[in-house]
Design an enzyme around this catalytic site. Structure first.
Site, short mmCIF file in Angstrom:
data_model
loop_
_atom_site.label_atom_id
_atom_site.label_comp_id
_atom_site.label_asym_id
_atom_site.label_seq_id
_atom_site.Cartn_x
_atom_site.Cartn_y
_atom_site.Cartn_z
N ARG A 218 0.78 -1.24 0.00
CA ARG A 218 0.00 0.00 0.00
C ARG A 218 0.81 1.28 0.00
NH1 ARG A 218 -3.87 -1.00 4.93
NH2 ARG A 218 -2.66 -2.87 5.36
N TRP B 295 1.19 -5.48 -8.64
CA TRP B 295 2.05 -6.51 -9.24
C TRP B 295 2.31 -7.58 -8.20
CZ3 TRP B 295 3.52 -1.31 -9.16
CH2 TRP B 295 4.41 -0.94 -8.14
N GLU C 130 3.62 -15.22 -3.43
CA GLU C 130 2.21 -15.52 -3.75
C GLU C 130 2.11 -16.67 -4.74
OE1 GLU C 130 1.36 -11.10 -4.84
OE2 GLU C 130 -0.54 -11.97 -4.15
N1 ARG Z 1 -2.54 -13.86 -4.21
C1 ARG Z 1 -3.26 -13.64 -5.42
C2 ARG Z 1 -2.72 -14.53 -6.51
O1 ARG Z 1 -1.84 -15.29 -6.29
C3 ARG Z 1 -3.18 -12.20 -5.86
C4 ARG Z 1 -3.64 -11.18 -4.86
C5 ARG Z 1 -3.20 -9.77 -5.20
N2 ARG Z 1 -1.77 -9.68 -5.24
C6 ARG Z 1 -1.07 -8.60 -5.58
N3 ARG Z 1 0.21 -8.67 -5.58
N4 ARG Z 1 -1.67 -7.47 -5.93
O2 ARG Z 1 -3.11 -14.47 -7.65
#
Ligand code: ARG
Length: 386
Positions: free
Chosen positions: A79, A253, A258
């Protein structure tokens, strides 16, 4: 939809005017574009709500509201740059064909061949006389999941959504693969709302992807893994000052964890850890060799390396944690609280190695501009009409 609550509208407008008057507020691009003094604007909006049950945000109000909704997203570690969110104002768009075309436009505008820009496209709001459009997909780019016997080919999370798309007439590529980009599923607003959802193929050139390789292990490329460059959340509702925008896809991004430590590692997603560990020559017969941990790190490293090599924006959990603490400090010195959901902010690997792990935070708040997931939209994301 019920008429807008004038008090919510007033609370939002007061916030907008108060922040636009703060020193440094010019950094909020476009916020200077106020059309009238506060009291005049309040009068105008009260009147408009009385006559129509809703009101129309100025584009400066909309941009500010969307940025504050990002700033208030307790689960987002990225953020610090909330002020830079780029707004695509598409509030006149309700027809499903146009919604789909604008979603593709969003992908192109935001991807920029890898120099990703945080972007939101806002479609028509729900009003007392007509609903706005809906995007059923959880994200604009996601991979199909196909049930084949007892196993799933592709992303198990989207088996329901994939079935739904097929029931609408979507035909998967032949042969089916593990990374088939799902079509967009869109319901129109206004006069289109009565018609059911329609599907639209995402043009391959608009869905940038990165093939995954590892900096040290040549065998990694043989796993045939890839991921899409752009995460665009598309089924959350954007609420600003009593006005609700059900379709407002937005993106930032990726952070490598993730993809590496969740999407490709989770047992109910691509579940790649044991294959990676075996290729690494680790003993997977007992937890105590920590093969899962070691494989998750190498997977995440491969993701980071591959995106970096491809020139696609990607954060890492160490740098992003530091930036997040800078954001917290800035918010505090601006006299605001910063809502944080600890379990989402701490990265899924190496939590304790990042500074965000070692502290407590303000609770998520319930008021102000906000992205919300309503149960109906969540169900649609899984392909279940409600
Ligand atoms: N965690 C989710 C995914 O793997 C995306 C969530 C938003 N992530 C971000 N970096 N804006 O697809």
């Amino acid at each position: 939809m019920a008429p807008v609550d004038p008090e919510e509208a007033e609370e939002f407008l007061r916030l907008f005017y108060a922040e636009a008057d703060e020193p440094g507020a010019t950094a909020v691009k476009g916020s200077a574009g106020r059309t009238a003094p506060l009291e005049e604007r309040l009068e105008e909006v009260r009147d408009e709500i009385e006559r129509t049950g809703t009101y129309v945000h100025t584009s400066a109000e909309l941009a500010f509201g969307a940025r504050v909704a990002w700033r208030s997203s307790a689960r987002c570690i990225g953020r610090l740059y909330w002020r830079s969110l780029h707004l695509r104002d598409r509030r006149h768009v309700v027809a499903p064909d146009e919604v789909a075309a604008e979603c593709v436009g969003h992908l192109d505008d935001a991807t920029r061949r890898g120099r990703i820009r945080s972007t939101i496209t806002v479609f028509a709001p729900d009003t007392p006389t007509a609903p706005g459009p809906r995007v059923w997909n959880e994200q604009l780019i996601r991979y199909a999941g196909y049930r084949t016997g007892g196993r799933v080919l592709g992303d198990p999370r989207y088996v329901g959504f994939t079935d739904h798309a097929r029931s609408l007439g979507w035909v998967p590529p032949s042969p089916m693969g593990r990374f088939d980009v799902l079509p967009l599923v869109v319901s129109g607003g206004g006069e289109w709302a009565e018609k059911g959802p329609q599907f639209y193929e995402v043009p391959p050139e608009s869905a940038l992807e990165v093939e995954l390789t590892h900096p040290d292990h040549d065998w990694f490329a043989e796993l045939g893994l890839r991921w899409h460059a752009l995460p665009v959340i598309s089924n959350m509702r954007l609420d600003i000052g009593g006005v609700s925008y059900p379709a407002a896809p937005f993106n930032g991004w990726y952070m490598a964890t993730e993809i590496g430590a969740r999407n490709l590692s989770d047992s109910e997603r691509y579940d790649m850890l044991s294959e990676v560990a075996e290729r690494m020559g680790l003993d997977t017969s007992t937890d105590r060799t920590m093969w899962r941990d070691r494989a998750a790190v190498e997977l995440t490293l491969a993701v980071q390396h591959s995106f970096d090599q491809a020139g696609v924006s990607m954060a890492d959990h160490h740098g992003e944690s530091q930036r997040f603490l800078r954001h917290l400090e800035r918010e505090e010195s601006a006299g605001r609280t910063c809502p944080v959901d600890w379990s989402w902010i701490v990265p899924p690997i190496s939590g304790g190695l990042t500074p965000v792990f070692h502290r407590y935070y303000d609770e998520p708040s319930e008021s102000g501009p906000m992205f919300r997931m309503d149960p109906q939209q969540a169900a649609r994301g899984q392909g279940c009409p409600m």
